[in-house]
Design a protein around this motif. Structure first.
Motif, PDB file in Angstrom:
ATOM      1  N   UNK A 227       0.829  -1.196   0.000  1.00  0.00           N
ATOM      2  CA  UNK A 227       0.000   0.000   0.000  1.00  0.00           C
ATOM      3  C   UNK A 227       0.869   1.254   0.000  1.00  0.00           C
ATOM      4  N   UNK A 228       0.314   2.312  -0.557  1.00  0.00           N
ATOM      5  CA  UNK A 228       0.998   3.603  -0.542  1.00  0.00           C
ATOM      6  C   UNK A 228       0.906   4.205   0.855  1.00  0.00           C
ATOM      7  N   UNK A 229       2.056   4.515   1.452  1.00  0.00           N
ATOM      8  CA  UNK A 229       2.092   5.096   2.790  1.00  0.00           C
ATOM      9  C   UNK A 229       2.015   6.614   2.658  1.00  0.00           C
ATOM     10  N   UNK A 230       1.043   7.211   3.319  1.00  0.00           N
ATOM     11  CA  UNK A 230       0.823   8.659   3.246  1.00  0.00           C
ATOM     12  C   UNK A 230       0.968   9.243   4.646  1.00  0.00           C
ATOM     13  N   UNK A 231       1.985  10.091   4.823  1.00  0.00           N
ATOM     14  CA  UNK A 231       2.150  10.796   6.081  1.00  0.00           C
ATOM     15  C   UNK A 231       1.257  12.023   6.144  1.00  0.00           C
TER      16      UNK A 231
END
Length: 465
Positions: free
Chosen positions: A31-35
């Motif tokens: 999954x794309x990790x979004x901070x």
């Protein structure tokens, strides 16, 4: 007893294997990790409201440019061509014509400039400059509001996700207990009521997971919508480190925060600029009482087919039509003039305009004061909230530790027949509730601390685990 121990070891092994499998499966999905900073950046780059506000700023720039251009003289040129038949007086030739076609041509270049208009144009430029600043501040206000919305939904999604994960652990624990109770029931050590209570606990925990999963997915969807991200995009969020927040979450002084927020919050800046614009509108309205002075300049010439000359006044045979080029040269004219208009009575229009402008200024003053009052209230509330959140987290930590200890003790007593299934069910329910309360309290501390950062202009960012 040996059978019981073998089944218990088998169940623990199955739970551990399942956990490892699920964890590996999550990694495979990549999954794309979004901070939180990345979420804020994407929101500010893609949000349509910001684009609309930026276009409004562009319009305000054009209004300012136009108000400055109004000080310049205008310049226009015109050419007229006409044909006439019948009786009439031809101005160019200076004679009466009848029963003939007459062709006329005229051209002119003219310019006019306003020399004085009660300082209305100068004040309009000043007002438009302030309006441009106000419109630019509106862009910052929308950005600030979006940053706060992202923070709220980001932490809400993290909270719901962690509670959902906790509910999965609770399900595993209750299923483990149900399996053990089933074995005990089979050998006659537990009653059907004990087994039913154990099964009910599994169902209750599964229902909690369903509700929490729905809440998590809804909060994640809202966050994606803020970022203008397709709903089907798979993302995961970074969890903030609570310890770093607690270390820096010293007690804040509401007065100091408010004074700093006054200089940083776009709402306050915009309301102050709007008040200055309203003040300039009074000066513009008062300009209507003054006379206006304009300078007009024009240059032109004309031609008429009816223009004739006679080389010999005594000989009609010498009559000829004056050529086009010669007429254009001979008929040149230059005009300049001043026009002064003095307002005497405008049906109270100027009086009403000034009165409305003064009312608008009072409204702007009230709006500015209201914005300051709201900010002061919000800052004081934020300071109280962050202190209360830290106290609640401390209490929730103690409550969870106590509930965890009580549950383990009750389970040990239950396993040896010293406690009934109702006592175990109650202890586990209280332990689960305390765990959810602790998760909510933890992220509430983070959220309330970041609200303080929001008001004093600190960047919204997390120290991640």
């Amino acid at each position: 007893m040996v059978l019981y121990m073998d089944m218990k070891r088998f169940y623990y092994s199955a739970v551990i294997f399942t956990g490892l499998f699920l964890g590996t499966n999550d990694l495979v999905q990549a999954q794309q990790v979004v901070g939180v900073q990345e979420a804020i950046r994407m929101t500010l780059e893609r949000n349509v409201q910001i684009k609309q506000a930026a276009l409004n700023k562009d319009l305000a720039e054009q209004d300012l440019f136009q108000s400055k251009s109004n000080l310049l003289p205008d310049l226009s040129a015109s050419v007229d061509q006409n044909f006439r038949y019948g009786f009439g007086f031809d101005l160019t030739s200076g004679r009466i014509v009848n029963n003939t076609w007459t062709k006329g041509t005229s051209g002119s270049v003219g310019s006019s400039v306003n020399l004085f208009q009660g300082f209305q144009q100068v004040n309009q430029i000043k007002a438009n400059k302030l309006q441009l600043e106000s419109t630019a501040t509106q862009v910052d206000k929308i950005k600030n509001d979006l940053i706060l919305n992202v923070l709220v939904n980001y932490l809400e999604a993290i909270t719901n996700h962690e509670m959902m994960v906790a509910s999965e652990d609770q399900i595993a624990l209750s299923k483990q207990q149900f399996s053990l109770d089933s074995i005990q029931f089979a050998v006659g050590n537990k009653t059907i009521a004990d087994l039913a209570k154990s099964k009910n606990q599994v169902a209750t925990n599964e229902l909690n997971k369903v509700n929490l999963k729905n809440s998590y997915e809804m909060s994640l969807l809202t966050l994606k919508q803020l970022m203008e991200m397709p709903p089907e995009t798979e993302i995961s969020l970074e969890r903030p480190n609570l310890e770093s927040v607690l270390v820096h979450a010293e007690d804040k002084n509401a007065v100091d925060i408010y004074q700093k927020a006054l200089t940083l919050q776009p709402d306050i800046r915009k309301s102050g600029l709007d008040k200055e614009v309203a003040l300039k509108q009074i000066d513009i309205a008062k300009g209507g009482y003054y006379p206006t002075l304009n300078l007009n300049v024009s240059y032109g010439t004309n031609y008429s087919s009816a223009t004739t000359r006679q080389t010999d006044p005594l000989d009609p045979a010498t009559l000829f039509r004056v050529p086009f080029g010669q007429q254009i040269s001979d008929n040149k004219s230059f005009f300049t003039g001043l026009s002064l208009a003095i307002p005497i009575f405008s049906r109270n229009q100027n009086k009403v305009n000034v009165a409305k402008a003064k009312i608008g200024f009072k409204q702007a003053e009230a709006s500015e004061q209201l914005a300051k009052n709201n900010l002061n209230k919000a800052v004081n509330q934020a300071v109280l909230d962050v202190n209360a959140a830290k106290q609640r987290y401390s209490s929730a930590t103690v409550a969870f530790e106590s509930a965890e200890t009580a549950f383990k003790a009750t389970k040990e007593r239950y396993d040896i027949g010293m406690a009934n299934s109702l006592e175990l069910f109650t202890a586990q329910t209280e332990r689960n509730k305390a765990e959810f309360d602790l998760i909510q309290a933890k992220y509430n501390v983070i959220f309330r601390s970041k609200i303080i950062d929001y008001y004093i202009g600190n960047p919204i960012q997390f120290d991640n685990n």
